[in-house]
Design an enzyme around this catalytic site. Structure first.
Site, short mmCIF file in Angstrom:
data_model
loop_
_atom_site.label_atom_id
_atom_site.label_comp_id
_atom_site.label_asym_id
_atom_site.label_seq_id
_atom_site.Cartn_x
_atom_site.Cartn_y
_atom_site.Cartn_z
N HIS A 192 -3.25 6.24 3.62
CA HIS A 192 -2.60 4.94 3.45
C HIS A 192 -3.11 3.92 4.46
CE1 HIS A 192 0.82 2.07 3.35
NE2 HIS A 192 1.06 2.54 2.14
N SER A 234 2.44 -2.10 -0.51
CA SER A 234 1.59 -1.72 0.62
C SER A 234 0.17 -2.23 0.44
CB SER A 234 1.53 -0.19 0.76
OG SER A 234 2.67 0.32 1.39
N ASP A 281 0.23 1.50 10.65
CA ASP A 281 0.23 2.33 9.45
C ASP A 281 0.04 3.79 9.85
OD1 ASP A 281 -0.37 3.19 6.59
OD2 ASP A 281 -0.30 1.02 6.32
#
Length: 763
Positions: free
Chosen positions: A213, A543, A140
């Protein structure tokens, strides 16, 4: 070292010819990164090491190019910057399997343990106290290691066979890792080759997460239990990952300019070598044949080594055939809601009230009504209704609530634009593209997001009444919302465009308004001008649903270390529910249509981890079974070797291969246009107590029934590990108008229910 001899002379002559051919067209093509897959066993005797052979093969077509990465375990080969002509010349060399252009991937951007029934994890997964031996690798945007979600209190020593590292950077030291966060690496060679050097004034050239994220996804999968977590007062409670006792290793592959496949493939290779048990990838890059899909290629070898790979389906829904990451050896995860919401009520001056959502926390609007204006009437731009940068006329919006249409630019960014123009608040209206789906945002000014119907009504009022007024009332956090889950409109849908014979997505999991840890270098909106800093954030996307499944896979690996990746996926799929658990028989709703979802939306259904730990039966798949599947796809020897790395993996001329023979825990059936009968054979393995299972099965395409018969209709197991096979015959008349068929096949015993979705189509 080079070994000189006759073969080298021949190689040099061939190289000269290749160089001449490549140079002739080099000026016409821009360079880009290619991943070169090599046949490991084809290295000429003139070379001692494969790296020397790779370098020589590259020099044969390009005097300027250099090797970016070499790949030694998950795949064999290297990556380099080439012109198209050089890549084509390289692909004709002996020993080269395939030369694939690099793909740019994008990110697919609490209360969920309770919603999933995991608040008593130790009781459900008694082996989870040993779950600290399980390692979840997350590819990520990196990690913010100071967050308490990575607290290692109570953890024993790092597993002795762990080979990972905590790589240093300008703002990241080796001491940033601990016994919980046991590895942090970063990969940017491919990114910098394509985009130029990382701007260190904007992002860290290290494993540190400047986006948020990666911290969110890794803490969702395996974050420690943190009491008192919230976002700006919303969703207050204990934030906990799905597998709080698992270890975490992060691999930063995504940067401001995207995530590049050469970096992703290298990170997957390193993660497998490091010793992860689960790989979680909340990113995607469209669809391609599996031998051209870097994630599929890397995941195949990871699967062979017993590593479970989960990927997000994508956020391109609700349209059909929009999902990515559809390889059958990957678990593909869609998104649904949980039973928590953040209502923000819009009260209009005409007495009408509408329910929206918001995570705004700041100075409220005045208690008296505020003038309301539609952005399209407050702009000199043809796209003014979208509240784009510079599109609003300050004199028209000053002190007013502005109604903005959703689309084109980021939802929260519209609020910045309204605020900069002097607006007092914002109502964000969904258009037809988003329908009634509500996603909460941490707005920078008083703002509420409303569905399409409410947006249309508010717009009509604002445009028809020159003295229109409104106010927004923020109601905090509400739990127990019903119905839940519902399928998120953004969640990408099937069918699987690469192999329609494999039903995808596999499953859905919580992916809307998920609370998890966040980066310290960006505000909750993710917008550059947001100066707020929070320890936790609430965001939505597949996600977010992907790491839920990654964490659940870690729990199952701890409870059943002998299970294969396919067995873990089977357990998650066959115990999932496609109807609400209240017993009224109503199917899970799709927010995009307001109707019950189909297997093309939810796959097997919504995860139910309390049942997955004891599924009764599993549909297992070995690597050799996947090779047979590739043969059924008519993949050639080089295409198969790109995935398996073995030239010996081929297709026998005297065998008949069928895609339907893959032992998948779902059924995607294709009939001739005129109808007929199609047969699928499956084998189940008993992983529970002895027992007898009886089958029920049905399917229909609208009002057209699809006959489903199973032989034998009863399976008896006397011990764990025993296998039994059965054949399903699907029969249907000619193709009905405008609909697919859907159904379910269920094996039931006194203790277990083992369910599989059915999708039927006609050519």
């Amino acid at each position: 070292m080079w070994r000189h001899g006759e073969r080298c002379v021949i190689f040099a002559v061939a190289a000269a010819a290749l160089l001449a051919a490549a140079a002739a067209a080099a000026g016409r093509d821009d360079r880009q990164t290619y991943i070169v897959h090599m046949s490991h066993s084809a290295m000429p005797n003139d070379f001692v090491e494969h790296g020397e052979w790779y370098a020589a093969s590259l020099q044969a077509v390009s005097e300027a190019a250099t090797v970016l990465y070499t790949y030694d375990t998950l795949v064999h080969g290297y990556s380099a910057r080439l012109t198209r002509a050089e890549a084509e010349a390289l692909e004709s060399q002996p020993g080269v399997l395939i030369v694939n252009p690099e793909v740019r991937y994008e990110l697919h951007t609490t209360r969920t343990p309770e919603f999933l029934g995991l608040d008593g994890t130790d009781a459900l997964f008694p082996q989870s106290s040993t779950g600290s031996d399980v390692i979840v690798g997350v590819l990520d945007t990196g990690v913010w290691p100071e967050r308490p979600s990575y607290d290692d209190t109570g953890f024993g020593p790092v597993p002795a066979d762990w080979k990972g590292e905590c790589e240093k950077g300008n703002d990241f030291s080796a001491s940033a890792c601990n016994k919980k966060l046991i590895g942090a690496r970063f990969f940017l060679t491919g990114y910098e080759a394509a985009k130029g050097p990382v701007d260190t004034s904007n992002e860290s050239r290290s494993p540190r997460d400047n986006d948020g994220h990666g911290t969110h996804t890794s803490s969702t999968a395996a974050g420690a239990a943190i009491q008192g977590a919230d976002l700006l007062g919303y969703a207050a409670g204990t934030a906990k990952g799905m597998a709080p006792r698992a270890r975490v290793a992060t691999y930063k592959v995504c940067w401001v300019g995207g995530c590049f496949s050469s970096d992703i493939l290298k990170a997957m290779e390193v993660a497998v070598t490091d010793g992860v048990d689960v790989l979680s990838l909340s990113l995607g890059g469209g669809t391609a044949d599996y031998y051209r899909d870097s994630i599929a290629v890397g995941a195949f070898s990871a699967m062979e080594k017993g590593i479970f790979v989960s990927c997000s389906a994508g956020n391109a829904g609700p349209g059909a055939a929009t999902l990515s990451n559809g390889a059958p050896w990957v678990t593909t995860v869609g998104a649904g809601t949980i039973d928590r919401d953040f209502p923000a009520y819009v009260a209009l001056g005409n007495g009408k009230n509408y329910t929206g959502v918001s995570l705004y926390s700041g100075k409220p609007l005045p208690t008296t009504p505020v003038p309301l204006i539609y952005a399209g009437n407050a702009s000199n731009s043809s796209m003014g209704q979208l509240c784009m940068s510079g599109s609003l006329v300050p004199e028209k919006v000053a002190g007013k609530i502005v109604l903005c249409d959703r689309g084109t630019n980021a939802r929260v960014q519209k609020g910045f634009i309204v605020k900069d123009a002097g607006g007092a608040g914002m109502i964000l209206a969904n258009t037809a593209a988003n329908g009634e789906e509500l996603v909460a945002d941490a707005h920078i000014l008083p703002g509420s997001g409303v569905g399409e119907k409410a947006g249309n009504a508010i717009r009509d009022y604002a445009m028809s009444d020159p003295k229109a007024t409104a106010t927004i009332v923020f109601a905090g956090t509400k739990v127990g919302i019903q119905p839940s889950p519902v399928v998120a409109a953004f969640s990408s849908r099937g069918p699987n465009t690469v192999t329609p014979s494999v039903l995808k997505p596999d499953i859905i999991a919580p992916g809307v308004n998920i609370l998890a840890a966040w980066s310290g270098s960006v505000g909750p909106s993710g917008i550059a001008g947001d100066s707020r800093r929070v320890g936790f954030n609430i965001i939505s996307g597949t996600s977010m649903s992907c790491p839920h499944v990654s964490g659940l896979a870690a729990l199952l690996r701890a409870a059943h270390p002998e299970w294969s990746p396919a067995a873990i996926r089977s357990a998650l799929m066959t115990t999932a529910y496609n109807e609400y658990p209240n017993g009224n028989g109503n199917g899970i709703l799709d927010v995009a249509t307001g109707r019950p979802a189909t297997p093309l939306d939810v796959g097997a259904g919504h995860v139910d981890p309390a049942k997955a730990v004891d599924p009764g039966l599993v549909y297992d798949i070995a690597a050799a079974d996947y090779v047979d599947f590739l043969c059924a796809l008519n993949y050639g020897p080089m295409q198969i070797a790109t995935l398996t790395k073995r030239s010996s993996d081929g297709c026998a001329a005297n065998r008949t291969y069928a895609e339907s023979a893959l032992n998948y825990p779902s059924f995607a059936v294709t009939f001739p246009a005129g109808g007929g009968t199609v047969k699928h054979t499956r084998t189940v393995t008993n992983v529970g107590q002895p027992g007898t299972y009886k089958v029920t099965a049905s399917a229909a395409a609208g009002s057209t029934p699809v006959s489903v018969s199973v032989e034998p209709s009863t399976l008896s197991f006397s011990k764990a590990g025993e296998k039994q096979s059965f054949t399903v015959s699907f029969s249907a008349p000619a193709k009905p108008t405008g609909t697919n068929g859907f159904g379910r096949l269920v094996w039931s015993s006194d203790h277990h229910v083992v369910a599989s979705p059915i999708e039927a189509t006609w050519n």
